[in-house]
Design a protein around this motif. Structure first.
Motif, short mmCIF file in Angstrom:
data_model
loop_
_atom_site.label_atom_id
_atom_site.label_comp_id
_atom_site.label_asym_id
_atom_site.label_seq_id
_atom_site.Cartn_x
_atom_site.Cartn_y
_atom_site.Cartn_z
N ASP A 1 -19.79 -27.37 10.13
CA ASP A 1 -21.25 -27.28 10.28
C ASP A 1 -21.72 -25.87 10.58
N LEU A 2 -20.80 -24.96 10.83
CA LEU A 2 -21.18 -23.59 11.19
C LEU A 2 -21.66 -22.82 9.97
N PRO A 3 -22.58 -21.86 10.16
CA PRO A 3 -22.91 -20.96 9.05
C PRO A 3 -21.71 -20.09 8.70
N TYR A 4 -21.78 -19.49 7.52
CA TYR A 4 -20.62 -18.78 6.97
C TYR A 4 -20.11 -17.69 7.90
N GLY A 5 -21.00 -16.88 8.42
CA GLY A 5 -20.58 -15.77 9.28
C GLY A 5 -19.90 -16.25 10.55
N ALA A 6 -20.40 -17.37 11.11
CA ALA A 6 -19.80 -17.93 12.33
C ALA A 6 -18.41 -18.49 12.03
N GLN A 7 -18.23 -19.06 10.83
CA GLN A 7 -16.90 -19.56 10.46
C GLN A 7 -15.89 -18.42 10.37
N ARG A 8 -16.35 -17.27 9.88
CA ARG A 8 -15.46 -16.10 9.83
C ARG A 8 -15.00 -15.70 11.23
N ARG A 9 -15.93 -15.67 12.17
CA ARG A 9 -15.58 -15.28 13.53
C ARG A 9 -14.67 -16.33 14.18
N LEU A 10 -14.89 -17.60 13.85
CA LEU A 10 -14.04 -18.66 14.39
C LEU A 10 -12.61 -18.51 13.88
N GLU A 11 -12.46 -18.14 12.62
CA GLU A 11 -11.12 -17.91 12.07
C GLU A 11 -10.38 -16.82 12.84
N ILE A 12 -11.11 -15.75 13.14
CA ILE A 12 -10.49 -14.65 13.89
C ILE A 12 -10.13 -15.10 15.30
N ALA A 13 -11.03 -15.87 15.93
CA ALA A 13 -10.76 -16.38 17.28
C ALA A 13 -9.53 -17.29 17.27
N ARG A 14 -9.39 -18.10 16.24
CA ARG A 14 -8.23 -18.99 16.14
C ARG A 14 -6.94 -18.18 16.00
N ALA A 15 -6.98 -17.13 15.18
CA ALA A 15 -5.80 -16.28 15.03
C ALA A 15 -5.44 -15.61 16.36
N MET A 16 -6.45 -15.20 17.13
CA MET A 16 -6.19 -14.54 18.41
C MET A 16 -5.59 -15.48 19.44
N CYS A 17 -5.79 -16.79 19.28
CA CYS A 17 -5.21 -17.75 20.21
C CYS A 17 -3.69 -17.85 20.07
N THR A 18 -3.13 -17.27 19.01
CA THR A 18 -1.67 -17.25 18.87
C THR A 18 -1.05 -16.08 19.64
N GLY A 19 -1.89 -15.22 20.24
CA GLY A 19 -1.39 -14.08 20.99
C GLY A 19 -0.71 -13.04 20.13
N PRO A 20 -1.33 -12.61 19.02
CA PRO A 20 -0.65 -11.69 18.10
C PRO A 20 -0.62 -10.25 18.62
N GLU A 21 0.41 -9.53 18.20
CA GLU A 21 0.43 -8.09 18.41
C GLU A 21 -0.19 -7.36 17.22
N LEU A 22 -0.14 -7.99 16.05
CA LEU A 22 -0.78 -7.45 14.86
C LEU A 22 -1.61 -8.56 14.21
N LEU A 23 -2.89 -8.27 14.02
CA LEU A 23 -3.81 -9.21 13.39
C LEU A 23 -4.16 -8.70 12.01
N CYS A 24 -3.81 -9.47 10.98
CA CYS A 24 -4.08 -9.08 9.59
C CYS A 24 -5.30 -9.85 9.09
N LEU A 25 -6.35 -9.13 8.74
CA LEU A 25 -7.61 -9.74 8.31
C LEU A 25 -7.87 -9.40 6.85
N ASP A 26 -7.96 -10.43 6.02
CA ASP A 26 -8.18 -10.24 4.59
C ASP A 26 -9.66 -10.45 4.26
N GLU A 27 -10.38 -9.34 4.10
CA GLU A 27 -11.80 -9.33 3.76
C GLU A 27 -12.64 -10.18 4.71
N PRO A 28 -12.61 -9.91 6.01
CA PRO A 28 -13.39 -10.72 6.95
C PRO A 28 -14.89 -10.58 6.80
N ALA A 29 -15.36 -9.47 6.23
CA ALA A 29 -16.81 -9.25 6.09
C ALA A 29 -17.35 -9.71 4.75
N ALA A 30 -16.49 -10.31 3.91
CA ALA A 30 -16.93 -10.74 2.58
C ALA A 30 -18.04 -11.78 2.71
#
Length: 483
Positions: A168-197
């Motif tokens: 139900d989220l707008p597109y931009g909010a879904q992008r941020r949620l994806e990044i937040a989900r990736a950060m919950c894994t505790g990464p040392e390197l975060l690879c983002l493929d076109e997050p601003a698309a």
């Protein structure tokens, strides 16, 4: 959540990376590094191979050649190209997002972030039913996971919708949620493929703030693929530019922004218009570089990609031949050619000027310069050339080029020295292929009348060749072709 990792220490080192899909070379001899505590951007025109690099780093593809070395905060080193994809996330702590949003749309925002912590919760449950009844340390681990999820929902400005379905989220909010989900894994390197698309300017600004917060407060480094230059130039510490799978620039944003190779690659103008467009840009620093050499002071130490010579884009064929894509395909290569041409126009020394250019006549009477390969011939011995396509790596196109350059026989190639190989690769626009494909060792065998596995395939008609008759024995004559 705060961390203060040592700055500028190499976190990820990509060395001589190549990725081939059948006959297509998607990535060719790519080397670069990403430093700890920095945002490294990987940019380039569509089809440059950026996502392929990501897929190699995160284990979705196994590279054809090369090494991907990851150094953890503890000092542990991992060779990512040898690890299964799930271990790259679990052990090396590398997380990623994709070009297409991949959320669980029917689950709430909070549940999406808890799924990212599945491994931690399963370990706390002892992989038994203790998780169902809340025994052991599971209850504490569950509470910590919920708190971590809420923390990243706050960071992504999504806390007020924690119980809403992600779909139900707008597109931009879904992008941020994806990044937040990736950060919950505790990464040392975060690879983002076109997050601003697909984001509007307001959403891009929110994304920038989130990424800068991750960089400054978590100790997580970011490797970013992005086409939105307003995002790249604002937040990146280091930029690597690709074109046709090759690195054409590497340095800080100011250096990359003014690199004529990058300008030419992105503008995609016709060959004859490149210099005009660069002139229209009006940056004197850019124009001066057309008459000089690349500034090697920027970026990390020179990589194999930068030493590979003129950028040539090639496609393999099953018959062992690799033909060059049209010369205008790579705009960066065109600028390199202009730089080389400008250098060649500089006044030569008196000694060089006094040297008379040697020339000879071919059988047809055409003049042929003798500079370059040392053992060229005016014409094939006995009037018949060897079938050079019996050497793996030489197809009909390259055989004709070699013949035009005075190379007709196996023993000529067999006698090549280092300088001859360099000259041949410059003429054919190759970059180390002659040594990799062992042309000289193949030629030595064929010159003695012996066969190779590939030559037998050619002789049997299993590989296309311009020679219609059976291969003749190597023409007799002085070995090496020198007169």
């Amino acid at each position: 959540m705060n961390a203060s990792p040592p700055m500028n220490k190499t976190l990820l080192q990509v060395e001589h990376l190549s990725m081939k899909f059948g006959g297509l070379v998607a990535i060719g001899d790519l080397s670069f590094e990403a430093r700890r505590g920095e945002i490294t951007a990987l940019i380039g025109p569509n089809g440059a191979g950026k996502t392929t690099v990501f897929n190699c780093i995160t284990g979705f593809y196994k590279p054809s050649e090369g090494m991907i070395r990851f150094t953890g905060e503890s000092g542990s080193e991992f060779l990512l190209e040898r690890m299964p994809d799930f271990q790259i996330t679990a052990k090396a702590k590398v997380a990623r997002t994709f070009q297409n949003i991949r959320l669980f749309s029917g689950m709430t925002l909070l549940e999406n972030l808890l799924v990212a912590q599945h491994n931690k919760l399963m370990k706390a449950s002892g992989y038994t039913i203790m998780g169902l009844v809340g025994l052991g340390g599971y209850r504490k681990a569950s509470a910590e996971s919920v708190e971590l999820a809420k923390h990243w929902l706050e960071k992504a400005d999504l806390m007020d919708r924690a119980d809403d379905p992600a779909g139900d989220l707008p597109y931009g909010a879904q992008r941020r949620l994806e990044i937040a989900r990736a950060m919950c894994t505790g990464p040392e390197l975060l690879c983002l493929d076109e997050p601003a698309a697909g984001l509007n300017p307001k959403e891009s600004l929110a994304l920038n703030e989130l990424l800068m917060d991750i960089k400054n407060n978590t100790g997580t480094s970011i490797l970013l693929i992005e086409h939105d230059m307003s995002v790249v130039m604002q937040i990146s510490d280091h930029i690597v530019v690709l074109e046709y799978g090759r690195k054409i620039s590497d340095g800080d944003p100011a250096h990359v922004r003014s690199d004529p190779r990058v300008i030419a690659a992105y503008l995609g103008v016709d060959d004859e218009e490149v210099e005009t467009v660069l002139t229209d840009v009006g940056d004197e620093n850019v124009l001066e570089r057309l008459d000089g050499h690349p500034d090697v002071a920027h970026g990390p130490s020179t990589s194999a990609s930068m030493l590979a010579g003129p950028i040539s884009d090639t496609i393999d064929h099953n018959d062992g031949e690799r033909v060059t894509v049209s010369k205008g395909a790579s705009k960066a290569a065109l600028v390199e050619a202009q730089i080389a041409s400008a250098a060649a126009r500089k006044p030569a020394t008196r000694k060089a000027a006094s040297t008379k250019p040697a020339a000879s006549k071919t059988a047809g009477g055409a003049a042929k310069a003798t500079a370059g390969i040392s053992n060229r011939l005016d014409a094939p011995r006995g009037g018949k050339a060897d079938n050079l396509t019996r050497i793996k790596g030489i197809g009909s196109v390259n055989e004709k080029k070699l013949n035009d350059h005075g190379i007709y026989h196996f023993d000529q190639i067999a006698a090549w020295k280092k300088a001859d190989v360099v000259a041949a690769e410059a003429y054919l626009a190759f970059d180390g292929r002659i040594a990799r494909e062992e042309w000289i060792s193949q030629a030595k065998l064929l010159a003695k009348g012996k066969e190779t596995e590939f030559s037998r395939r050619v002789d049997a008609g299993k590989v296309a060749t311009s020679h219609t008759s059976a291969p003749a024995k190597p023409a007799a004559g002085k070995r090496g072709g020198r007169k």
